[in-house]
Design an enzyme around this catalytic site. Structure first.
Site, short mmCIF file in Angstrom:
data_model
loop_
_atom_site.label_atom_id
_atom_site.label_comp_id
_atom_site.label_asym_id
_atom_site.label_seq_id
_atom_site.Cartn_x
_atom_site.Cartn_y
_atom_site.Cartn_z
N LYS A 1 0.86 -1.19 0.00
CA LYS A 1 0.00 0.00 0.00
C LYS A 1 0.90 1.24 0.00
O LYS A 1 1.94 1.24 0.69
CB LYS A 1 -0.88 -0.04 1.25
CG LYS A 1 -1.92 1.06 1.33
CD LYS A 1 -2.77 0.87 2.59
CE LYS A 1 -3.93 1.86 2.65
NZ LYS A 1 -4.77 1.64 3.86
N SER B 1 -9.70 1.63 2.79
CA SER B 1 -8.83 2.42 1.97
C SER B 1 -7.77 1.61 1.20
O SER B 1 -7.19 2.12 0.24
CB SER B 1 -8.11 3.45 2.84
OG SER B 1 -7.24 2.82 3.76
N SER C 1 -9.96 -0.84 6.89
CA SER C 1 -9.33 -0.58 5.58
C SER C 1 -8.60 -1.76 4.95
O SER C 1 -8.18 -1.68 3.80
CB SER C 1 -8.36 0.59 5.68
OG SER C 1 -9.07 1.81 5.66
#
Lengths: 506, 94
Positions: free
Chosen positions: A76, A151, A175
């Protein structure tokens, strides 16, 4: 090749059936072909990737590979990776080349994993759809009109679409688990403190938790083995005896491998707010778990209904403090024209942050301001304890808690973008695990009639990751939801799944 | 309910410049968020110790020894404006 798990690829690499360079090239090719539509990645850098792959091949040739040596992974884009653009999905960091590695990145490098790229995400991890990315939304491979969740949406899409075998993500309010559920893969949020936050771009420091996203529980275990461990540079990192999560899944299982397991079903997770198809898929999964020997018990978590309000005080409060560091002085974007220092800060931050980040900074600034601190921030911390007490009481009666990960399957891009509160309510089942610091994971357990994946959430008490992974693994040995691929891709064959099962045997 | 002036004051405290239209939109958003947040205000929390950390762990202290090496050139290589090893900002003292 692109649907193979770490367990399988690791064995193939060790047996020299494939090289790390061939593997990296195969995934880079898929990214090149498919990511224009899916937008799972913010940055790929084939030269760097292939250099790491060559080093992995040399290590394998020397006969000293670790389980992840040569395995392609993606991170990420809020994990700082030295020499890589690290944007956090934000304009304000759109030019930030990290000068150092996060602890988790160091661990993957030490293991010889090959970094394929940095994945798309909601700006500063604030969002449940990846629509808040400065670089545009990631798209759900099951239906590209739908969101991927957020996210860590880019990480979830990358795994679901077979662009990489596994990814890292972070989970501050869901997330990892929510995008895993919406994209039909597995995601684990470990216990707070198990994986170091050093080198993560901070959102809410008492909630942020790095963890893996992968095809199945076994691969989550491989990833967690690399990610967990004490790090003195994170003052909240815990020193605990190391657990081999892969080994924990290798215990011999009888016909009823979950005999004795008590699964708590909170009435609060099975109410009116849950979509009928989601509820039915979760019920069917519970029936499978009972067949494996588990018993279900009804439990109550009366304070859990305040999780979202509490979260939207604590997370923005911590964010408003953490994000004060983005001022255009030491790194990142700086406005071009300004009158004085205060004007430079204001213009830099006005240009650099998107609407959701501004909303949360202002909410946080308000709840921490003089006269409101006790009413909001302290109050939220008190209710946070009531929620944690509910879970501790519940774990006196059960070993894991099960329910849907999200109230609905993936929604359409744009559907909730104009209503922040509706967007926040996506996290209604996931935020409590962040407030309590307890581990939780989402595994695929069905699809809607529209063909969208549905996630089952399993939660457990602090440090019970091995237990969660065992339950998920046993479920996956008798079901095939985790093997189903989005429509554009070839279905995983039964031979592949048997191959994966063999890989779990010592 | 937050007034438009309060929203502007918050943005000022947070050092975020706001256009008028953006301030008005944020006022609506923030009031919507607080209407949701305010649900927790009714909870009886008398005598409940606030929970600041998931494991109620104490902040660990480390030995007071130097652990960092000088890497200012590396770190300043990503700064918008530097000169002689210093970060440059607009003049604040006349």
């Amino acid at each position: 090749m692109h649907r193979k798990t770490i367990a399988v690829l690791s064995r193939m690499l060790a047996a020299r059936e494939i090289s790390a360079v061939e593997l990296a090239r195969a995934f880079l090719d898929r990214i090149e072909r498919l990511d224009g539509t899916l937008h799972a990645f913010i940055t790929v850098d084939p030269e760097r990737t292939l250099a790491q792959a060559r080093a992995a091949d040399e290590r394998i040739a020397r006969g000293r590979p670790a389980p992840l040596t040569g395995i392609p992974v993606a991170h990420k884009d809020l994990f700082c990776a030295k020499g890589w653009l690290t944007t956090c999905g934000s304009r304000i960091l759109s030019n930030f080349i990290s000068p150092y590695d996060a602890h988790v990145i160091e661990q993957f490098n030490a293991a010889g994993a090959v970094l394929l790229g940095k994945t798309n995400m909601d700006e500063f991890a604030m969002g449940s759809s990846t629509e808040n990315s400065h670089f545009g939304p990631a798209r759900n491979p099951w239906n590209t009109e739908c969101v991927a969740g957020g996210s860590s949406g880019g990480s979830a899409v990358a795994v679901a679409a077979g662009l990489v075998p596994a990814c890292t993500g972070t989970d501050t309010g869901g997330s990892i688990r929510q995008p895993a559920a919406l994209s039909g893969i597995c995601g684990l949020k470990p216990t707070y403190g198990l994986c170091s936050r050093y080198g993560l771009i901070a959102f809410a420091s008492s909630l942020d938790t790095p963890g893996p996203l992968a095809h199945d529980a076994l691969d989550c275990a491989f990833m967690l083995n690399a990610m967990a461990g004490h790090d003195a540079r994170d003052s909240t990192s815990l020193a605990r005896p190391a657990v081999d999560y892969v080994q924990a899944l290798r215990a011999n299982a009888g016909a009823r491998p979950l005999a004795g397991l008590r699964i708590g079903l909170p009435s609060e997770y099975f109410g009116d707010g849950v979509d009928g198809e989601v509820a039915a898929a979760v019920d069917a999964a519970l029936a499978e778990l009972r067949k494996l020997g588990a018993v279900t018990v009804d439990i109550a978590l009366p304070a859990v209904k305040y999780s979202v309000p509490v979260y939207y005080v604590i997370a923005p409060a911590e964010a408003s403090s953490n994000l004060s560091r983005f001022d255009g002085v030491r790194y990142g974007h700086r406005a071009e024209r300004y009158a004085d220092l205060a004007d430079m800060y204001k213009k830099t931050r006005a240009e650099g942050f998107g609407p959701e980040v501004k909303r949360r900074i202002l909410v946080g600034t308000y709840v921490l301001s003089h006269g409101y601190y006790d009413a909001y921030y302290l109050k939220a911390q008190q209710v946070r304890r009531l929620i944690a007490d509910d879970f501790q009481r519940a774990y006196g009666r059960c070993d894991v808690i099960a329910g849907p990960t999200t109230p609905t399957a993936a929604f359409c891009i744009g559907d909730k973008a104009d209503d922040p509160v509706q967007m926040y309510l996506n996290d209604i089942f996931t935020v409590a695990a962040n407030l309590t610091g307890m581990p939780a994971m989402s595994i695929p357990c069905g699809t809607t009639t529209g063909g969208l994946p549905i996630g089952l959430q399993l939660q457990a008490n602090h440090f019970a990751e091995a237990r969660l992974l065992q339950v998920a693994h046993r479920f996956q040995q008798v079901t095939d939801w985790h093997l189903r691929a989005p429509p554009a891709r070839s279905k995983t064959t039964v031979a592949d799944s048997h191959e994966a099962a063999r890989a779990t045997q010592p | 309910m937050l007034s438009l002036d309060q929203v502007r004051a918050l943005a000022d405290l947070a050092r975020i410049g706001l256009e008028d239209a953006e301030a008005a939109r944020l006022q609506g958003d923030l009031n919507g968020i607080f209407a949701m947040v305010d649900e927790m205000l009714a909870v009886d929390t008398a005598g409940i110790e606030p929970m600041a950390h998931p494991q109620d762990a104490r902040q660990r202290l480390r030995e007071d020894v130097v652990t960092e090496t000088d890497a200012h050139q590396l770190y300043q290589s990503v700064a918008p404006q530097v000169e002689d090893g210093l970060y440059l900002v607009p003049r604040v003292i006349e």
